[in-house]
Design a protein around this motif. Structure first.
Motif, PDB file in Angstrom:
ATOM      1  N   LYS A 286     -31.773 -74.856  11.943  1.00  0.00           N
ATOM      2  CA  LYS A 286     -32.615 -74.150  12.910  1.00  0.00           C
ATOM      3  C   LYS A 286     -33.577 -73.157  12.251  1.00  0.00           C
ATOM      4  O   LYS A 286     -34.446 -72.607  12.921  1.00  0.00           O
ATOM      5  CB  LYS A 286     -31.731 -73.400  13.913  1.00  0.00           C
ATOM      6  N   ILE A 287     -33.399 -72.913  10.964  1.00  0.00           N
ATOM      7  CA  ILE A 287     -34.313 -72.003  10.277  1.00  0.00           C
ATOM      8  C   ILE A 287     -35.722 -72.585  10.332  1.00  0.00           C
ATOM      9  O   ILE A 287     -35.930 -73.750   9.991  1.00  0.00           O
ATOM     10  CB  ILE A 287     -33.885 -71.798   8.810  1.00  0.00           C
ATOM     11  N   PRO A 288     -36.714 -71.831  10.777  1.00  0.00           N
ATOM     12  CA  PRO A 288     -38.078 -72.359  10.888  1.00  0.00           C
ATOM     13  C   PRO A 288     -38.586 -72.946   9.570  1.00  0.00           C
ATOM     14  O   PRO A 288     -38.535 -72.293   8.536  1.00  0.00           O
ATOM     15  CB  PRO A 288     -38.902 -71.124  11.289  1.00  0.00           C
ATOM     16  N   GLY A 289     -39.059 -74.171   9.622  1.00  0.00           N
ATOM     17  CA  GLY A 289     -39.621 -74.831   8.450  1.00  0.00           C
ATOM     18  C   GLY A 289     -38.665 -75.774   7.749  1.00  0.00           C
ATOM     19  O   GLY A 289     -39.107 -76.646   6.982  1.00  0.00           O
ATOM     20  N   VAL A 290     -37.363 -75.651   7.977  1.00  0.00           N
ATOM     21  CA  VAL A 290     -36.399 -76.497   7.270  1.00  0.00           C
ATOM     22  C   VAL A 290     -36.566 -77.956   7.651  1.00  0.00           C
ATOM     23  O   VAL A 290     -36.664 -78.845   6.785  1.00  0.00           O
ATOM     24  CB  VAL A 290     -34.949 -76.027   7.537  1.00  0.00           C
ATOM     25  N   ALA A 291     -36.605 -78.260   8.943  1.00  0.00           N
ATOM     26  CA  ALA A 291     -36.673 -79.659   9.392  1.00  0.00           C
ATOM     27  C   ALA A 291     -37.944 -80.375   8.922  1.00  0.00           C
ATOM     28  O   ALA A 291     -37.849 -81.474   8.346  1.00  0.00           O
ATOM     29  CB  ALA A 291     -36.538 -79.731  10.909  1.00  0.00           C
ATOM     30  N   SER A 500     -43.050 -72.719  14.868  1.00  0.00           N
ATOM     31  CA  SER A 500     -42.640 -72.545  16.251  1.00  0.00           C
ATOM     32  C   SER A 500     -42.682 -71.086  16.622  1.00  0.00           C
ATOM     33  O   SER A 500     -42.984 -70.226  15.805  1.00  0.00           O
ATOM     34  CB  SER A 500     -41.218 -73.096  16.429  1.00  0.00           C
ATOM     35  N   GLU A 501     -42.369 -70.791  17.877  1.00  0.00           N
ATOM     36  CA  GLU A 501     -42.343 -69.416  18.339  1.00  0.00           C
ATOM     37  C   GLU A 501     -41.216 -68.662  17.655  1.00  0.00           C
ATOM     38  O   GLU A 501     -40.222 -69.260  17.234  1.00  0.00           O
ATOM     39  CB  GLU A 501     -42.140 -69.388  19.858  1.00  0.00           C
ATOM     40  N   PRO A 502     -41.324 -67.322  17.542  1.00  0.00           N
ATOM     41  CA  PRO A 502     -40.253 -66.536  16.917  1.00  0.00           C
ATOM     42  C   PRO A 502     -38.924 -66.791  17.600  1.00  0.00           C
ATOM     43  O   PRO A 502     -38.843 -66.886  18.828  1.00  0.00           O
ATOM     44  CB  PRO A 502     -40.723 -65.091  17.114  1.00  0.00           C
ATOM     45  N   ARG A 503     -37.895 -66.920  16.779  1.00  0.00           N
ATOM     46  CA  ARG A 503     -36.561 -67.223  17.294  1.00  0.00           C
ATOM     47  C   ARG A 503     -35.680 -65.977  17.213  1.00  0.00           C
ATOM     48  O   ARG A 503     -35.877 -65.137  16.353  1.00  0.00           O
ATOM     49  CB  ARG A 503     -35.901 -68.337  16.466  1.00  0.00           C
ATOM     50  N   PRO A 504     -34.665 -65.907  18.034  1.00  0.00           N
ATOM     51  CA  PRO A 504     -33.712 -64.808  17.918  1.00  0.00           C
ATOM     52  C   PRO A 504     -32.902 -64.999  16.654  1.00  0.00           C
ATOM     53  O   PRO A 504     -32.890 -66.093  16.074  1.00  0.00           O
ATOM     54  CB  PRO A 504     -32.826 -64.981  19.166  1.00  0.00           C
ATOM     55  N   PRO A 505     -32.232 -63.950  16.157  1.00  0.00           N
ATOM     56  CA  PRO A 505     -31.428 -64.068  14.941  1.00  0.00           C
ATOM     57  C   PRO A 505     -30.468 -65.228  15.024  1.00  0.00           C
ATOM     58  O   PRO A 505     -29.855 -65.484  16.065  1.00  0.00           O
ATOM     59  CB  PRO A 505     -30.705 -62.719  14.851  1.00  0.00           C
ATOM     60  N   ILE A 506     -30.347 -65.942  13.915  1.00  0.00           N
ATOM     61  CA  ILE A 506     -29.472 -67.126  13.893  1.00  0.00           C
ATOM     62  C   ILE A 506     -28.021 -66.693  13.777  1.00  0.00           C
ATOM     63  O   ILE A 506     -27.663 -65.820  13.001  1.00  0.00           O
ATOM     64  CB  ILE A 506     -29.835 -68.001  12.686  1.00  0.00           C
ATOM     65  N   ASP A 507     -27.186 -67.327  14.573  1.00  0.00           N
ATOM     66  CA  ASP A 507     -25.750 -67.094  14.465  1.00  0.00           C
ATOM     67  C   ASP A 507     -25.264 -67.755  13.189  1.00  0.00           C
ATOM     68  O   ASP A 507     -25.327 -68.968  13.049  1.00  0.00           O
ATOM     69  CB  ASP A 507     -25.039 -67.707  15.679  1.00  0.00           C
ATOM     70  N   VAL A 508     -24.794 -66.960  12.263  1.00  0.00           N
ATOM     71  CA  VAL A 508     -24.517 -67.481  10.930  1.00  0.00           C
ATOM     72  C   VAL A 508     -23.245 -68.298  10.850  1.00  0.00           C
ATOM     73  O   VAL A 508     -23.031 -69.021   9.884  1.00  0.00           O
ATOM     74  CB  VAL A 508     -24.436 -66.335   9.903  1.00  0.00           C
TER      75      VAL A 508
END
Length: 510
Positions: A286-291, A500-508
């Motif tokens: 889900k980290i922006p840019g990974v996919a 993409s639009e800014p995402r909330p903090p990722i649940d680690v």
């Protein structure tokens, strides 16, 4: 000594025994931070040279194992080796490549997950020694007179698993020590290990081929096994593991894991200010840019690994200047592709730092790959000089984006600001990106094994199509980076702009 704690794992990181030895020669009794950086750069560099060198014998001996389809081979070349000397020999060799790269791709995801939870120094050593053992066992078939296809298939399958351990480990270790603002150039130079490893592997394998093809495997196997022991003795995984501290002159040039690292990370106990929980596999996706970069690498690595596994064979089967080359000469000539790869990796890293645009740089190199491949296939046979120039040029554009994405981009995304400074994502993100790319790497060589039996023109059209798709997958990221360059952005520290639009903090933890 320091400890990292996760809700799932607990282990202690111990200072490598070789570091104690080196400290005896220092008046202060300890190495400086920059000396540690140099040590890490050098050790991870030679480690992955050894990994790639141990993969190269497969491509070098293809022409020796498979029965020559024409009579142009010299008497000094060895004949075929059952079961690869029949009409389906290239297809069988392609299946072995597929087995190796398929396990390598799947193993990459597993190794990345484990790499963020285990001691990287020990894990990397296991990967190197295991690779050495199974690379040697492939060559042992020469002396043991083994002709079972399933023997070779099993050996390559196990070799693929141990090979998969290497990449997530070395990128994670390097990312622990170097600043992301200079990471493009640093990792561009560092990524030369891929091409240099191919060159070293080619020279060793071709040099030993005259003594019997088994030696072409044993030589690189001994090299990686020895260097695996060196890694275990000397590799510092991260600053806390060796109690490394930066002074005031080093704060601007050394590594910040994420954007929120503080001096407490470099303290011996790391008691505050840093999240040490390992990032979950799905969360890392889900980290922006990974996919987009992962799927881009799928096609980029398909092209690169097709050259890695088939270029020497292609050269030996193609008339250059009106004559065919021996297997040994073809293997040596193919190293020029990797020389171009060294230049391409450095240039890609430099341009991406200057433009502050990883996607723009990668996309530019990928699109230039298409005419480079077309020119090499169309005009490479005219003369040796033209072949050398076009092969070198193809290497620049094929391996440039491959090196950039698997190193600087992976490390950038592994320390993305959405992780809130979490340091335990580097190996996982690296594994996702390179693991996805390795699926393409598995498909390319096996397709080539079948398509080449019909037409080499068709092989090159396949590679050009893959390059086109690879570039198109970065379109959204390229547009975002261009807008950032033209109009500016409040996220100056983002190396890879979010698509993409800014995402909330990722649940680690998942």
């Amino acid at each position: 000594m320091s400890s990292w704690t996760s809700s799932e794992f607990l282990y202690e990181e111990i200072k490598p025994p070789g570091i104690h030895f080196l400290e005896r020669f220092k008046r202060s009794g300890k190495l400086s931070f920059k000396q540690y950086q140099g040590l890490v750069f050098g050790l991870t560099f030679i480690a992955y040279i050894a990994f790639h060198a141990s993969r190269k014998p497969n491509s070098i001996v293809k022409g020796t194992l498979s029965k020559p389809s024409t009579g142009h081979f010299k008497a000094t070349d060895q004949g075929g080796w059952a079961p690869f000397d029949g009409p389906d020999g290239t297809a069988l060799l392609g299946q072995i490549d597929l087995a190796f790269l398929s396990v390598y791709a799947v193993g990459m995801f597993v190794a990345g997950h484990l790499g963020d939870r285990l001691d990287l120094r020990t894990f990397l050593t296991i990967g190197m020694v295991g690779t050495g053992v199974f690379t040697a066992l492939f060559g042992v078939a020469f002396w043991a007179n083994i002709h079972s296809f399933y023997y070779f298939l099993a050996i390559q399958t196990l070799a693929g698993w141990f090979q998969s351990i290497g990449w997530p480990c070395v990128v994670a270790v390097l990312g622990n020590w170097f600043d992301k603002k200079r990471r493009g150039v640093i990792m561009g130079v560092w990524s030369a290990h891929t091409s240099i490893g191919n060159i070293v592997g080619s020279l060793i394998a071709t040099g030993l081929l005259k003594f019997g093809w088994g030696w072409s495997f044993v030589g690189p196997a001994l090299l990686i096994t020895f260097l695996g022991l060196v890694i275990y003795l000397f590799l510092p995984v991260n600053p806390p593991a060796v109690e490394a501290e930066r002074d005031g002159t080093e704060l601007d040039s050394t590594m910040r894991l994420g954007d929120t690292i503080t001096e407490s990370f470099l303290s011996s106990r790391m008691s505050t200010g840093f999240d040490r929980r390992a990032v979950g596999f799905l969360a890392a996706w889900k980290i922006p840019g990974v996919a987009p970069f992962a799927f881009c690498l799928f096609f980029t690595k398909l092209v690169s690994y097709t050259f890695l596994y088939w270029l020497p064979f292609y050269v030996s089967q193609t008339e250059i200047g009106g004559e065919h080359l021996s297997q040994e000469t073809s293997g040596n000539l193919s190293t020029l592709f990797d020389v171009g790869g060294v230049v391409g990796g450095i240039l890609a890293g430099y341009f991406s730092d200057q433009l502050d645009g990883r996607a723009i740089t990668a996309g530019g190199f990928i699109y230039l790959t298409i005419p480079a491949l077309f020119l090499y296939r169309t005009y490479g046979h005219i003369s040796m000089t033209i072949n050398i120039i076009l092969m070198f040029t193809a290497g620049v554009f094929v391996n440039g984006p491959y090196a950039l994405i698997t190193t600087a981009v992976a490390a950038d995304l592994g320390t993305h600001k959405s992780l809130k400074g979490n340091a335990r994502a580097l190996a996982t993100v690296t594994a996702i990106i390179d693991g996805t790319g390795s699926v393409g790497a598995a498909i390319g060589p096996v397709l080539t094994g079948y398509i080449a039996a019909i037409s080499w023109d068709a092989v090159f059209y396949m590679l050009m199509t893959a390059a086109l798709i690879s570039g198109l997958l970065l379109t959204k990221l390229i547009i975002t980076e261009v807008k950032t360059l033209l109009y500016g952005s409040s996220e100056d520290d983002e190396v890879v702009a979010s698509a993409s639009e800014p995402r909330p903090p990722i649940d680690v933890l998942i």
